[in-house]
Motif scaffolding. Sequence first.
Motif, PDB file in Angstrom:
ATOM      1  N   ILE A 250       0.852  -1.200   0.000  1.00 47.99           N
ATOM      2  CA  ILE A 250       0.000   0.000   0.000  1.00 47.99           C
ATOM      3  C   ILE A 250       0.880   1.240   0.000  1.00 47.99           C
ATOM      4  CG2 ILE A 250      -1.757   1.302   1.253  1.00 47.99           C
ATOM      5  CD1 ILE A 250      -2.685  -1.386   2.449  1.00 47.99           C
ATOM      6  N   VAL A 251       0.656   2.117  -0.964  1.00 49.30           N
ATOM      7  CA  VAL A 251       1.453   3.338  -1.091  1.00 49.30           C
ATOM      8  C   VAL A 251       1.019   4.354  -0.047  1.00 49.30           C
ATOM      9  CG1 VAL A 251       2.065   5.256  -2.619  1.00 49.30           C
ATOM     10  CG2 VAL A 251       1.786   2.945  -3.566  1.00 49.30           C
ATOM     11  N   LYS A 252       1.997   4.957   0.606  1.00 48.19           N
ATOM     12  CA  LYS A 252       1.724   6.020   1.577  1.00 48.19           C
ATOM     13  C   LYS A 252       2.099   7.390   1.020  1.00 48.19           C
ATOM     14  CE  LYS A 252       0.191   3.204   4.662  1.00 48.19           C
ATOM     15  NZ  LYS A 252      -1.264   3.209   5.017  1.00 48.19           N
TER      16      LYS A 252
ATOM     17  N   PHE B  84      -1.625  -0.681  -4.231  1.00 47.03           N
ATOM     18  CA  PHE B  84      -1.089  -0.885  -5.578  1.00 47.03           C
ATOM     19  C   PHE B  84      -0.806  -2.357  -5.839  1.00 47.03           C
ATOM     20  CE2 PHE B  84       2.350   0.428  -8.819  1.00 47.03           C
ATOM     21  CZ  PHE B  84       1.401   0.627  -9.807  1.00 47.03           C
ATOM     22  N   ARG B  85      -0.411  -3.077  -4.807  1.00 47.65           N
ATOM     23  CA  ARG B  85      -0.182  -4.519  -4.979  1.00 47.65           C
ATOM     24  C   ARG B  85      -1.467  -5.219  -5.413  1.00 47.65           C
ATOM     25  NH1 ARG B  85      -1.076  -9.025  -1.962  1.00 47.65           N
ATOM     26  NH2 ARG B  85      -1.898  -7.809  -0.239  1.00 47.65           N
ATOM     27  N   LYS B  86      -2.571  -4.897  -4.747  1.00 47.31           N
ATOM     28  CA  LYS B  86      -3.848  -5.522  -5.083  1.00 47.31           C
ATOM     29  C   LYS B  86      -4.287  -5.147  -6.497  1.00 47.31           C
ATOM     30  CE  LYS B  86      -8.670  -5.849  -3.548  1.00 47.31           C
ATOM     31  NZ  LYS B  86      -9.671  -5.372  -2.549  1.00 47.31           N
ATOM     32  N   ARG B  87      -4.144  -3.868  -6.840  1.00 50.79           N
ATOM     33  CA  ARG B  87      -4.586  -3.432  -8.159  1.00 50.79           C
ATOM     34  C   ARG B  87      -3.789  -4.104  -9.274  1.00 50.79           C
ATOM     35  NH1 ARG B  87      -6.320   2.490  -9.558  1.00 50.79           N
ATOM     36  NH2 ARG B  87      -6.837   1.214 -11.372  1.00 50.79           N
ATOM     37  N   LEU B  88      -2.472  -4.200  -9.093  1.00 52.41           N
ATOM     38  CA  LEU B  88      -1.659  -4.831 -10.128  1.00 52.41           C
ATOM     39  C   LEU B  88      -1.906  -6.334 -10.200  1.00 52.41           C
ATOM     40  CD1 LEU B  88       1.771  -2.982  -9.983  1.00 52.41           C
ATOM     41  CD2 LEU B  88       0.068  -2.907 -11.808  1.00 52.41           C
ATOM     42  N   THR B  89      -2.131  -6.971  -9.061  1.00 53.96           N
ATOM     43  CA  THR B  89      -2.467  -8.398  -9.066  1.00 53.96           C
ATOM     44  C   THR B  89      -3.720  -8.632  -9.896  1.00 53.96           C
ATOM     45  OG1 THR B  89      -1.476  -8.769  -6.878  1.00 53.96           O
ATOM     46  CG2 THR B  89      -3.098 -10.366  -7.615  1.00 53.96           C
TER      47      THR B  89
ATOM     48  N   THR C 168      -5.534 -13.175  -4.308  1.00 54.19           N
ATOM     49  CA  THR C 168      -5.863 -14.087  -5.399  1.00 54.19           C
ATOM     50  C   THR C 168      -6.201 -13.281  -6.634  1.00 54.19           C
ATOM     51  OG1 THR C 168      -6.770 -15.681  -3.826  1.00 54.19           O
ATOM     52  CG2 THR C 168      -7.431 -15.925  -6.141  1.00 54.19           C
ATOM     53  N   PRO C 169      -5.516 -13.567  -7.783  1.00 56.62           N
ATOM     54  CA  PRO C 169      -5.781 -12.789  -8.992  1.00 56.62           C
ATOM     55  C   PRO C 169      -7.247 -12.894  -9.417  1.00 56.62           C
ATOM     56  CG  PRO C 169      -3.796 -14.140  -9.239  1.00 56.62           C
ATOM     57  CD  PRO C 169      -4.469 -14.570  -7.987  1.00 56.62           C
ATOM     58  N   THR C 170      -7.766 -11.797  -9.920  1.00 57.95           N
ATOM     59  CA  THR C 170      -9.119 -11.778 -10.454  1.00 57.95           C
ATOM     60  C   THR C 170      -9.133 -12.434 -11.823  1.00 57.95           C
ATOM     61  OG1 THR C 170      -9.624  -9.750  -9.268  1.00 57.95           O
ATOM     62  CG2 THR C 170     -11.047 -10.301 -11.128  1.00 57.95           C
TER      63      THR C 170
END
Length: 251
Positions: A78-80, A95-100, A248-250
Amino acid sequence: MKTTPSQLRILSIDIGGSSVKATILDSKGDLTMDYQKIATPKPANPDNIIKAIKTLVKNYPPYDRVSVGFPGYVRNGIVKTAPNLGTDFWADVDFRKRLTEELGQDTQVVNDADMQGLGVVKGKGLEMVITLGTGFGTALLMDGHLLPHLEVSHHPVSKGRDYDEYIGDRALDEIGEKKWNRRIRKVFQILKTVFNYDYLYIGGGNSDLLDFKLDKNMKIVTNADGIKGGARLWQEDKHPVTHVAMATPTK
């Protein structure tokens, strides 16, 4: 057929203030292709950065994991802060979740200097990595393990200016190379005194402008060396500070 750890292919991405670079690494961190780059979009908000990444890697070979070096403070993906891209755009973005979700593979995101550090250090003692570019990046590692990230770049260094303002790209343009090198000498002395590192690695595009002899325990490294750190992010047994549970990737 399940991919074994030794067969992993890692998409390694370095996001900078002027360009976004990417390559694919094997599990040992060796490049399987030359890294390519695309200009950092303006405004550099999350949607535009993701779009640039997807454009850049559109024709890349398949990959199993994604590692990202990001120019700001990142905790658990998560970007701060993102001072050279726009913190207002990025604060608290996962950002990790969004890119995953966007790239379809498990992703890790760390500060860009941290990722470069993983790629260049020897793994012995206290090693410090700095990057001289749009801003001033830092990473600290002990025996090859990443230590918690510190935003040294935003600590005041002279007349109320932080390191980004004192030796970043904008300062270089304003004062010229000769005076900039004098400031760099001062900064190096501060780092030596404050951190008492065993070895200092110097990266970033402006490292080529240094005009003085370095100490024996200092070395200039390349961006290509740094991007190799993307493979080491996935060695969870060696880097517990950076490793988090994967989303888990979408589909």
